[in-house]
Design an enzyme around this catalytic site. Structure first.
Site, mmCIF file in Angstrom:
data_model
loop_
_atom_site.group_PDB
_atom_site.id
_atom_site.type_symbol
_atom_site.label_atom_id
_atom_site.label_comp_id
_atom_site.label_asym_id
_atom_site.label_seq_id
_atom_site.Cartn_x
_atom_site.Cartn_y
_atom_site.Cartn_z
ATOM 1 N N GLY A 156 52.972 34.809 31.664
ATOM 2 C CA GLY A 156 52.284 34.753 30.305
ATOM 3 C C GLY A 156 52.605 36.013 29.394
ATOM 4 O O GLY A 156 52.872 35.909 28.232
ATOM 5 N N LYS A 197 46.739 39.983 23.789
ATOM 6 C CA LYS A 197 47.472 40.943 24.316
ATOM 7 C C LYS A 197 48.800 40.649 25.001
ATOM 8 O O LYS A 197 48.592 39.813 26.143
ATOM 9 C CB LYS A 197 46.498 41.952 25.196
ATOM 10 C CG LYS A 197 45.662 42.630 24.344
ATOM 11 C CD LYS A 197 44.558 43.587 25.130
ATOM 12 C CE LYS A 197 43.793 43.034 26.483
ATOM 13 N NZ LYS A 197 43.128 44.006 26.978
ATOM 14 N N HIS A 209 38.548 47.400 35.730
ATOM 15 C CA HIS A 209 39.886 47.154 35.590
ATOM 16 C C HIS A 209 40.247 48.895 35.861
ATOM 17 O O HIS A 209 41.331 49.147 36.206
ATOM 18 C CB HIS A 209 40.292 46.868 34.489
ATOM 19 C CG HIS A 209 40.273 45.212 34.308
ATOM 20 N ND1 HIS A 209 39.397 44.546 34.563
ATOM 21 C CD2 HIS A 209 41.463 44.434 34.131
ATOM 22 C CE1 HIS A 209 39.805 43.156 34.518
ATOM 23 N NE2 HIS A 209 40.934 43.264 34.061
ATOM 24 N N SER A 227 43.537 36.184 26.029
ATOM 25 C CA SER A 227 43.912 37.123 25.054
ATOM 26 C C SER A 227 44.960 37.193 24.348
ATOM 27 O O SER A 227 45.939 36.498 24.751
ATOM 28 C CB SER A 227 44.054 38.545 26.283
ATOM 29 O OG SER A 227 44.166 39.673 25.609
ATOM 30 N N GLU A 263 37.047 44.775 30.226
ATOM 31 C CA GLU A 263 37.793 45.553 31.011
ATOM 32 C C GLU A 263 36.962 46.199 32.397
ATOM 33 O O GLU A 263 37.367 47.072 33.007
ATOM 34 C CB GLU A 263 38.145 47.068 30.432
ATOM 35 C CG GLU A 263 39.299 46.816 29.562
ATOM 36 C CD GLU A 263 40.744 46.550 30.142
ATOM 37 O OE1 GLU A 263 41.091 47.699 30.796
ATOM 38 O OE2 GLU A 263 41.375 45.827 29.950
ATOM 39 N N GLY A 296 49.780 35.163 35.086
ATOM 40 C CA GLY A 296 49.728 36.132 34.203
ATOM 41 C C GLY A 296 50.727 36.972 33.921
ATOM 42 O O GLY A 296 51.035 37.317 32.682
ATOM 43 N N LYS A 350 50.409 50.230 34.055
ATOM 44 C CA LYS A 350 50.142 48.767 33.546
ATOM 45 C C LYS A 350 49.936 48.398 31.976
ATOM 46 O O LYS A 350 49.041 49.122 31.663
ATOM 47 C CB LYS A 350 49.036 48.119 34.455
ATOM 48 C CG LYS A 350 49.512 47.650 35.900
ATOM 49 C CD LYS A 350 48.358 47.040 36.521
ATOM 50 C CE LYS A 350 47.820 45.754 36.071
ATOM 51 N NZ LYS A 350 48.710 44.506 35.980
ATOM 52 N N THR A 405 49.214 28.452 35.227
ATOM 53 C CA THR A 405 49.076 27.664 36.416
ATOM 54 C C THR A 405 48.465 28.414 37.679
ATOM 55 O O THR A 405 48.365 27.991 38.921
ATOM 56 C CB THR A 405 50.828 27.382 37.218
ATOM 57 O OG1 THR A 405 51.259 28.667 37.285
ATOM 58 C CG2 THR A 405 51.553 26.515 36.200
ATOM 59 N N THR A 406 47.894 29.459 37.405
ATOM 60 C CA THR A 406 46.948 30.246 38.261
ATOM 61 C C THR A 406 45.478 30.193 37.616
ATOM 62 O O THR A 406 45.201 30.052 36.309
ATOM 63 C CB THR A 406 47.495 31.610 38.543
ATOM 64 O OG1 THR A 406 47.476 32.334 37.314
ATOM 65 C CG2 THR A 406 48.938 31.783 39.089
ATOM 66 N N VAL A 419 56.201 44.002 39.385
ATOM 67 C CA VAL A 419 57.195 44.853 39.349
ATOM 68 C C VAL A 419 58.420 44.351 38.292
ATOM 69 O O VAL A 419 59.032 45.224 37.643
ATOM 70 C CB VAL A 419 58.024 45.247 40.669
ATOM 71 C CG1 VAL A 419 58.830 43.899 41.111
ATOM 72 C CG2 VAL A 419 58.734 46.430 40.626
#
Length: 430
Positions: free
Chosen positions: A108, A142, A247, A140, A244, A105, A151, A129-130, A74
């Site tokens: 990032g 992106k 997704h 990526s 994707e 992510g 998103k 770290t994940t 969020v």
């Protein structure tokens, strides 16, 4: 650290992977000879690793500044990026500074977008770290944040100068986040590298107890999978769209769950829905659907839409998927990545997408939710977290997509940490 060169058309950067290699990470940062190091982390990761890393950077590399943001999807907004950029500038950031994205992510993307915007682009280093970050998001170009419409709808393409991954960081992750990462691993195997399916099926652990050797193999295979589809498509607009898979419905489930479903778990469930859609369209058989459900379950995710997720919200978000526009889809359809068999992606012309009737997808969502029942589907309590930032949403999202005055961007508080020290009028406008 073992080094793999990630090459995407004219973009190229090293991915360095090791275990218990914190000193190597700092040595690589020092080699960049930055004027300052802007370490971006959420408040959880900052507490776990931030002070130790910045102290080590200060000693071995140069001045560092820890810039923190609140935990959760969020807060992945333009407001957060702007607030962090103001902090960075207030602490003296210049064109020779390096942004260090320390976390999952969410971090990032926030740090990556900030790096691409400061001075129209300064150097970016990912220190993931994940699991999801190590094997998916940092690979990526992106860099995107969310809007009230969905998103990752506002962002840029931006290349890191390198990725520095220490699998020791994964030891602090709760099971929820390990399972989330394994959802993306299953995606890579099903959609891109079916040759890894047999070994992966035996390696998956619902209890998430993976040894370092297995984790390094999983990450290495994921690097290879990403390279298979992005080496000639750095912007992931052609062959890279295969990433994707799962997704379309996965993002909708994740968004509608208000934090109960982590990103990779949503993708895992989304793949089971995509397989069923492909079967109903006559492209796949029941065996493919069964394989999806077996692998997702082996990863520790129930292969069904959680019964507590409002399917009306899921169906609302489906219409706002970020792959819209890649195909000239008929009204009432949405483009999806579908498989006919493991590694066999369906195409429309040269695009790895198929227009799917929204009514069919919505029907499959409803049936999956009914099957989820009391088992709770892919959800796990967000409060179980003991490690770094998860890669899925952790707080409320708008009930329906669209311009809502009190949406995430408006509701997100400023990141923690000192306010900029420079006067508002100081210095030229960038």
């Amino acid at each position: 650290m073992q080094t793999t060169r990630i090459a995407m058309e004219d973009a190229s950067f090293p991915y360095r992977l090791g275990t218990d290699c914190a000193e190597d990470v700092v040595a690589r940062l020092a080699a960049l000879e930055a004027s300052s190091y802007l370490v971006v982390a959420d408040t959880t990761v900052a507490e776990l690793y931030g002070a130790a890393l910045t102290a080590h950077i200060d000693k071995e590399a140069g001045p560092s500044h820890l810039l923190t943001h609140e935990v959760g999807e969020v807060h992945k907004t333009l407001a957060t990026v702007s607030a962090l950029a103001e902090q960075a500038l207030g602490r003296g950031a210049d064109r020779r500074s390096v942004v260090v994205a320390l976390g999952g992510g969410v971090t990032g993307n926030i740090a990556g977008l900030m790096a691409s915007l400061l001075f129209r682009g300064i150097r970016l280093v990912h220190v993931p770290t994940t699991v999801v970050a190590m094997l998916d998001s940092v690979l990526s170009l992106k860099q995107a944040v969310n809007t009230t419409f969905g998103k990752n709808l506002a962002g840029t393409f931006y290349q890191p100068v390198e990725v520095l991954a220490d699998t020791a960081a994964l030891r602090t992750l709760p099971p929820r986040e390990i399972r989330s990462g394994m959802g993306e691993v299953v995606k890579n195997a099903l959609a891109i590298r079916p040759a890894m399916l047999d070994r992966l099926a035996g390696a998956l652990r619902p209890d998430t107890r993976y040894d370092d050797e297995t984790m390094r193999w999983i990450i290495a295979e994921s690097l290879a999978a990403k390279a298979d589809v992005t080496s000639g498509d750095k912007h992931e607009r052609r062959s890279g769209l295969v990433l994707e898979y799962g997704h379309t419905a996965g993002h909708a489930i994740e968004h509608a769950s208000r934090g109960a479903v982590a990103h990779g778990a949503g993708v895992a469930v989304g793949m089971t829905l995509a397989a069923e859609v492909s079967r109903r369209l006559g492209h796949a058989d029941a065996g493919l659907v069964a394989l999806h459900r077996e692998l997702v379950a082996a990863a520790g995710v129930e292969p069904a839409v959680p019964d507590h997720v409002d399917t009306a919200l899921v169906k609302n978000w489906l219409a706002y998927d970020n792959k819209r526009g890649y195909l000239d889809s008929p009204p009432g359809h949405t483009p999806m990545v579908l498989l006919s068999a493991p590694g066999e992606v369906l195409h429309t012309g040269t695009m790895p997408l198929v227009p799917v009737p929204l009514a069919l997808l919505e029907e499959v969502v409803d049936e999956s939710a009914a099957r989820g029942g009391a088992g709770g589907g892919a959800a796990e309590p967000a409060a179980a977290r003991t490690g770094p930032v998860p890669d899925g949403p952790e707080a409320a999202v708008p009930a329906t997509p669209g311009p809502v005055p009190a949406g995430p961007a408006a509701a997100a508080p400023l990141p923690s940490g000192p306010a900029p020290t420079a006067p508002a009028a100081a210095g030229p406008v960038p």
